[in-house]
Design a protein around this motif. Sequence first.
Motif, PDB file in Angstrom:
ATOM      1  N   ARG A 151       0.835  -1.184   0.000  1.00  0.00           N
ATOM      2  CA  ARG A 151       0.000   0.000   0.000  1.00  0.00           C
ATOM      3  C   ARG A 151       0.881   1.249   0.000  1.00  0.00           C
ATOM      4  O   ARG A 151       1.888   1.320   0.711  1.00  0.00           O
TER       5      ARG A 151
ATOM      6  N   THR B 152      -8.437   1.514   5.568  1.00  0.00           N
ATOM      7  CA  THR B 152      -8.362   1.721   4.118  1.00  0.00           C
ATOM      8  C   THR B 152      -6.972   2.115   3.634  1.00  0.00           C
ATOM      9  O   THR B 152      -6.725   2.088   2.428  1.00  0.00           O
TER      10      THR B 152
ATOM     11  N   THR C 115     -11.215  -2.368   0.366  1.00  0.00           N
ATOM     12  CA  THR C 115      -9.982  -1.728  -0.100  1.00  0.00           C
ATOM     13  C   THR C 115      -8.986  -2.752  -0.597  1.00  0.00           C
ATOM     14  O   THR C 115      -8.318  -2.544  -1.620  1.00  0.00           O
TER      15      THR C 115
ATOM     16  N   ARG D 295      -7.474  -3.066  -4.340  1.00  0.00           N
ATOM     17  CA  ARG D 295      -6.039  -3.009  -4.586  1.00  0.00           C
ATOM     18  C   ARG D 295      -5.589  -4.228  -5.386  1.00  0.00           C
ATOM     19  O   ARG D 295      -4.791  -4.119  -6.324  1.00  0.00           O
TER      20      ARG D 295
END
Length: 443
Positions: free
Chosen positions: A16, A122, A187, A191
């Motif tokens: 992330r 998130t 989320t 992704r």
Amino acid sequence: MLVMGDTLHSDFRHPRPDVRLHTILRLRWLAVLGQLTAIFVVAQGFDFEVPILACLTVIGLSAGLNLALQIAFAPTHRLDPVFAAALLAMNIIELAALLLLTGGLQNPFSFLFLAPVLISATALPTRYTIALGLLAATCATILGFFHMPLPWNGDEPLVLPPTYMIGVWLSIIMVLVVTSLYAFQVTEEARKLSDALAAAELILTREQHLTQIDGLAAAAAHELGTPLSTIVLISNELQKAAQSRSPDDPLIGDLTAIREQAMRCRDILAKITQLSSGGAPFDRMPLTSLIEEVVAPHREFGVAIHIRIAAGNPPEPVGLRNPAVLYGIGNIVENAVDFAGETVAVQAGWNSERVDIVISDDGPGIPPDLLKRIGEPYLSRRVGRDSRSDHRGLGLGVFIARTLLERTGAKVSFANRPFPNHGAVVTISWPRGRFETGISGPT
């Protein structure tokens, strides 16, 4: 055949991205503005007794930290996850301090404990979200026992029944858990889907780049033809001149070798030009040729591949040599070979409306719990039996294959062979017009 025949390694998955400081500060300034507004409305609008000085002190400390961070760092500065989690933890502590001064869990704003945990779910790794969730739950529990009275009008403070307060506490805990888990799952799936689509684009770009080499080779062959012709002509004239002077001249052999090698180069370039003359990378090829080209690389791995053509009344469909089609069908055939017991069958058929390809194997088949989810990114169960599959299955291979094929207008479906047979069956079906024109786009 399972969703394990992937061609990408697990290190393709990107972590992330770090959260920008500007994003956190905007949320903190929004919290400061909301807290000041709430205190003003309660104290001035409703004329409730509020410990204004203490509340403004807490809010002032939060605003001061925001100013310090804005001065010290650029707005585009990206925070390490641990620092972002620390700022969110301070938000929870500041909110707990304000709630301590204004009624604890009796204050309807106590549900704002959810906001920092939801942001973490998130944007931050799971361990930080769990830590923030535990911090918020701990603060909510403490506020259930220790807090100042809720600002209220009248001589007697508002006292809610203990059963009601326990319900408020439970609802806060449940909202923290359920909402955070939901936000994290959504989320994470987004992704993964983004990474998988990026992988599909990378594969397609690579395939198109490789097919463009044919065009470059043809251009090179054309450009090199003239100098090679000159070399052949000059070497031929020099050879004749040397023979006229002295038949035993040792240069004659060298000149002969030069001429022969130049002629060989001309022959090679002529073959390249012939291979590229069809307009690569968009050569048109019959369906049977397409299937043979896809199957050929997988015939040397100890699994028999049987091709069956069920010709229809119309002529055989001829489509463009589309890299997306070649890669998509090739990946599914690779999966079938990887998980087949002894044989893989590739059947093709067509009529005036449709073109169908069915790929089946005699392997274990697709587990029932994965059958409806087949083709999702990062869906995996085990590593392929074949020694070629030395990487972990990510589920990306089938996802990419399905995505590329559906872009060409195909419909891809997965099933298992009916009992008592075993194995997987993948059906790829195009409208005949889409297959022959090769137009890619939404299906």
